[in-house]
Design an enzyme around this catalytic site. Sequence first.
Site, mmCIF file in Angstrom:
data_model
loop_
_atom_site.group_PDB
_atom_site.id
_atom_site.type_symbol
_atom_site.label_atom_id
_atom_site.label_comp_id
_atom_site.label_asym_id
_atom_site.label_seq_id
_atom_site.Cartn_x
_atom_site.Cartn_y
_atom_site.Cartn_z
ATOM 1 N N CYS A 69 16.381 31.528 57.396
ATOM 2 C CA CYS A 69 17.575 31.801 56.597
ATOM 3 C C CYS A 69 17.216 32.085 55.141
ATOM 4 C CB CYS A 69 18.519 30.603 56.661
ATOM 5 S SG CYS A 69 19.227 30.364 58.285
ATOM 6 N N GLN A 137 8.893 26.700 61.837
ATOM 7 C CA GLN A 137 9.186 28.133 61.897
ATOM 8 C C GLN A 137 7.955 28.968 61.562
ATOM 9 O OE1 GLN A 137 12.460 27.805 59.151
ATOM 10 N NE2 GLN A 137 13.982 28.128 60.765
ATOM 11 N N GLY A 206 26.522 29.274 62.202
ATOM 12 C CA GLY A 206 25.274 29.734 61.607
ATOM 13 C C GLY A 206 24.110 28.902 62.095
#
Length: 435
Positions: A69, A137, A206
């Site tokens: 994000c 990530q 989201g």
Amino acid sequence: MADSASLPSCPSAAVAASPLDDLLIVGVNHRTASADLRHRLYVEEEDQASRLAELAASGVTPALVICTCDRVEILTSAPAADPATLIARLADWGGATAESLSDLIATRRGAVAVRHLFAVAASLDSQIVGEPQILGQVKSAHKRAAAVGQVSGILEQSLQAAYAAAKRIRSETDIGERPVTLAASALQVARQIHGDLRRCRALLLGFGEMGELLAEELQLTGLAELAVAHPVERRAERAAQRIGCHRRDWTELPAALAGADIVISALGGSEYVLDRGHMAAALKARRRRPIFLVDAAIPGDVAPDVAELDDVFLYDLHDLEGLALRGKEEREAVAGAAWSILEAELGAFLRQHAERAAVPAVTALRRRFEDLRVEVLRGAPNDSEEATRLLIKRLLHDPSEALRLAAAEGRNTAELEALLVRLFRLSERENEDKA
């Protein structure tokens, strides 16, 4: 464009030319580009293999793509990689032009790129400093790139060093406590509003790092149900798989809001996701049963006037941090300690590669000296004094000629002389002679 103004300065160090100089990071993050642009540039997980293939076809290999994000960044150690090529790829992926991105792109190379990678992996470059998801990530992006043979050499070494620095920072500081403390504050408020959370249903909008952390912490309380929704269906599916929850279609948002006792919004776009009309309709459908609404996005997802509704309890990250406040000085001390560890790990990594860069020159020097030794011994095989005299003369010949030539050319030889003093410790030997 560089966006390091808000970060501690990088220590200056003379680093010899090495493969490290090929390391390049180009991309956008939460400081350089809007959430809308980051969403447009975002590369879906299932598309990353093809994007990496495109980069390889452009000569950009090895490489990997980090998409969260907060950031969309391409990392590569391809020799002489051109930032313009990477910017063009990003523009193409996001349906934009390279010109429109030129002022928004951050470009880093060499030691500066390594430092940025360390900061990203350690979650010191995140909107929520210390959030735990980013390291996972980065590792996932690394794994996907490795699966298609796109990670090797200095890129691989830099990633492993970044993981080691992040691990040390996590183990030696409390940098990871802030997100967890914010989540604990959210749980406290949720219980005050709803009591036993095992009877509650929650909705995540989201998939921002803080939003997912809050959702996961809520799940641990034994929620009756957790669902996730996102305007991009594939992202909702992946978030649901990661968290282990249901997925709601974005077109079902009014019904999903009406059924949720707790709503966490973490999209972070340029426009509000939830306004007074959305929440008023949800309350009406719920017959005024209260909603705990957490705006976990930066910038915010929820219109400010939503807070005026009697049965909506709206909290943003600033509100939660206020509940969890342990003192500004303590937080700054923890962040300072984390950066100190990062700088120490970075310094060690850069020194290691500077030393490696010097190895070929040392090897060549050793080979040259050995050739001279063999040559001298051939000329005076039975006279050690003559052989050593000749060897010293020949060893000194090239440096002496270089100094004389530099002086003849009118160059300042002080730097060369200082280097000789350092290499052969001449000042130390002079002191020994005087003693």
